[in-house]
Design a protein around this motif. Structure first.
Motif, mmCIF file in Angstrom:
data_model
loop_
_atom_site.group_PDB
_atom_site.id
_atom_site.type_symbol
_atom_site.label_atom_id
_atom_site.label_comp_id
_atom_site.label_asym_id
_atom_site.label_seq_id
_atom_site.Cartn_x
_atom_site.Cartn_y
_atom_site.Cartn_z
ATOM 1 N N ARG A 134 0.840 -1.196 0.000
ATOM 2 C CA ARG A 134 0.000 0.000 0.000
ATOM 3 C C ARG A 134 0.873 1.242 0.000
ATOM 4 N NH1 ARG A 134 -2.403 -0.873 6.147
ATOM 5 N NH2 ARG A 134 -0.451 -0.371 7.265
ATOM 6 N N GLN A 135 0.289 2.298 -0.522
ATOM 7 C CA GLN A 135 1.000 3.567 -0.568
ATOM 8 C C GLN A 135 0.025 4.685 -0.251
ATOM 9 O OE1 GLN A 135 3.152 4.361 -4.213
ATOM 10 N NE2 GLN A 135 4.462 5.837 -3.164
ATOM 11 N N ARG A 159 5.793 3.308 -0.625
ATOM 12 C CA ARG A 159 5.020 2.074 -0.699
ATOM 13 C C ARG A 159 5.560 1.104 0.339
ATOM 14 N NH1 ARG A 159 3.685 -0.412 -6.543
ATOM 15 N NH2 ARG A 159 3.105 1.787 -6.732
#
Length: 116
Positions: free
Chosen positions: A38-39, A45
């Motif tokens: 996820r970022q 990230r």
């Protein structure tokens, strides 16, 4: 080549749950590990969870006990069940696969927004 199609993102209240799915097509016989990263806006990230072809899983410390990663090898699909979501987990979630020829493929991402 491996193509990834993600689904399941959306808006949820804090404490709620979402389930992300990622289906792989193409050279799926080359897939070794699958997972999610996820970022968030303005951040790097980060890996969230991964699962090997044998089913061994690993999780980021921040999600242990709340997120569960599973894999259906027959469907070349990986699922991320996310419970007790927090506002700070708002991010674009990316599916990824690692192949036997040591290449990583990424999906286009799906937005997860957790409201407080």
């Amino acid at each position: 080549q491996v193509q990834l199609v993600e689904s399941g993102g959306g808006l949820v209240q804090a404490g709620g749950s979402l389930r992300l799915s990622c289906a792989a097509t193409g050279s799926t016989s080359s897939i070794n590990a699958m997972g999610w990263a996820r970022q968030a806006v303005g951040k790097q990230r980060e890996l969230v969870a991964s699962i090997s072809s044998a089913g061994s899983t690993s999780y980021a410390d921040s999600v242990k006990g709340r997120f569960t990663l599973s894999r259906d090898n027959a469907k070349n699909t990986v699922y991320l069940q996310m419970n007790s979501l927090k506002p700070e987990e708002t991010a674009v979630y990316y599916c990824n696969v690692y192949t036997t020829w040591r290449r990583t493929y990424w999906g286009q991402g799906t937005q997860v927004t957790v409201s407080s």
